[in-house]
Design a protein around this motif. Structure first.
Motif, PDB file in Angstrom:
ATOM      1  N   LEU A   3       0.855  -1.189   0.000  1.00 35.03           N
ATOM      2  CA  LEU A   3       0.000   0.000   0.000  1.00 35.03           C
ATOM      3  C   LEU A   3       0.885   1.230   0.000  1.00 35.03           C
ATOM      4  O   LEU A   3       1.333   1.697   1.028  1.00 35.03           O
ATOM      5  N   TYR A  41      -9.983   3.076   0.851  1.00 33.41           N
ATOM      6  CA  TYR A  41      -9.129   3.045  -0.339  1.00 33.41           C
ATOM      7  C   TYR A  41      -9.996   2.716  -1.545  1.00 33.41           C
ATOM      8  O   TYR A  41     -10.860   1.847  -1.479  1.00 33.41           O
ATOM      9  N   ILE A  49     -11.419  -0.832  -0.050  1.00 39.50           N
ATOM     10  CA  ILE A  49     -11.124  -1.231   1.329  1.00 39.50           C
ATOM     11  C   ILE A  49     -11.720  -0.165   2.240  1.00 39.50           C
ATOM     12  O   ILE A  49     -11.433   1.027   2.074  1.00 39.50           O
ATOM     13  N   GLY A  51     -12.357   0.724   6.425  1.00 37.41           N
ATOM     14  CA  GLY A  51     -11.950   0.316   7.763  1.00 37.41           C
ATOM     15  C   GLY A  51     -12.481   1.232   8.837  1.00 37.41           C
ATOM     16  O   GLY A  51     -12.603   2.441   8.646  1.00 37.41           O
ATOM     17  N   SER A 107     -14.488  -8.768  10.119  1.00 32.59           N
ATOM     18  CA  SER A 107     -14.195  -8.562   8.698  1.00 32.59           C
ATOM     19  C   SER A 107     -15.264  -9.201   7.834  1.00 32.59           C
ATOM     20  O   SER A 107     -15.854 -10.215   8.197  1.00 32.59           O
ATOM     21  N   HIS A 109     -15.815  -9.579   3.386  1.00 26.95           N
ATOM     22  CA  HIS A 109     -15.298  -9.227   2.063  1.00 26.95           C
ATOM     23  C   HIS A 109     -16.046  -9.986   0.979  1.00 26.95           C
ATOM     24  O   HIS A 109     -16.711 -10.984   1.255  1.00 26.95           O
ATOM     25  N   VAL A 125      -4.127  -5.213  10.503  1.00 23.74           N
ATOM     26  CA  VAL A 125      -4.811  -4.451   9.463  1.00 23.74           C
ATOM     27  C   VAL A 125      -3.977  -4.401   8.183  1.00 23.74           C
ATOM     28  O   VAL A 125      -4.487  -4.687   7.092  1.00 23.74           O
ATOM     29  N   SER A 128      -3.881  -7.714   6.453  1.00 19.35           N
ATOM     30  CA  SER A 128      -5.191  -8.012   5.865  1.00 19.35           C
ATOM     31  C   SER A 128      -5.404  -7.239   4.574  1.00 19.35           C
ATOM     32  O   SER A 128      -5.854  -7.811   3.569  1.00 19.35           O
ATOM     33  N   CYS A 129      -5.089  -5.956   4.587  1.00 15.05           N
ATOM     34  CA  CYS A 129      -5.228  -5.127   3.380  1.00 15.05           C
ATOM     35  C   CYS A 129      -4.358  -5.648   2.249  1.00 15.05           C
ATOM     36  O   CYS A 129      -4.807  -5.791   1.103  1.00 15.05           O
ATOM     37  N   GLU A 130      -3.112  -5.936   2.560  1.00 13.04           N
ATOM     38  CA  GLU A 130      -2.192  -6.424   1.523  1.00 13.04           C
ATOM     39  C   GLU A 130      -2.617  -7.785   0.994  1.00 13.04           C
ATOM     40  O   GLU A 130      -2.546  -8.040  -0.209  1.00 13.04           O
ATOM     41  N   LEU A 133      -5.535  -7.172  -1.348  1.00  7.56           N
ATOM     42  CA  LEU A 133      -5.061  -6.621  -2.615  1.00  7.56           C
ATOM     43  C   LEU A 133      -4.358  -7.683  -3.459  1.00  7.56           C
ATOM     44  O   LEU A 133      -4.573  -7.765  -4.665  1.00  7.56           O
TER      45      LEU A 133
END
Length: 140
Positions: A3, A41, A49, A51, A107, A109, A125, A128-130, A133
């Motif tokens: 990110l 994001y 994303i 949060g 979470s 998704h 966090v 999880s984001c990475e 992605l």
């Protein structure tokens, strides 16, 4: 996928504005008051994303949860990839919250045309984001 969106390295911009209270007392619409999202994001208009951060033990208000789930459902219906993460912290009000190192407590998704719940719980966090992605790098 890291990110890094070249926005100043994630540093806090306009710190004095971040601590400025917002008064919504004259903005009740049909008895409803606004909510917010702590981070969001939009990655090329295809991966989203969202949060929310809560103090340790503080519940996620029903209206805020409803908004986040509506965003998730809208992304799903539009064929977009989306994750909603909730994390908690016990950081003193006088200190910066290290968001990337907080642990996810809730979470949801999109995945394979449905909503998957709880997959990122217990992970950090940033991790999880990475991971989200990376799993969706072919989007778009």
């Amino acid at each position: 996928m890291a990110l890094n969106f070249n926005n100043g390295g994630g540093e806090i911009k306009w710190r004095e504005r971040m601590t400025q209270a917002k008064d919504f007392s004259n903005l009740k619409l049909g008895g409803f008051t606004p909510t917010d999202v702590d981070f969001a994001y939009d990655v090329r208009g295809d991966v989203f994303i969202f949060g929310e951060l809560k103090a340790k033990g503080a519940p996620l208000p029903v209206g805020q949860r409803r908004l986040l789930m509506a965003l998730l459902m809208l992304c799903l219906q539009a064929g977009k990839r989306c994750v909603v993460l909730v994390a908690e912290h016990d950081t003193a009000a006088s200190e910066n919250i290290d968001v990337g190192n907080l642990y996810v407590t809730q979470s949801d998704h999109t995945g394979d045309g449905k909503i998957v719940s709880g997959y990122f719980v217990g992970k950090k966090v940033l991790e999880s984001c990475e991971a989200f992605l990376d799993a969706n790098r072919d989007a778009g």
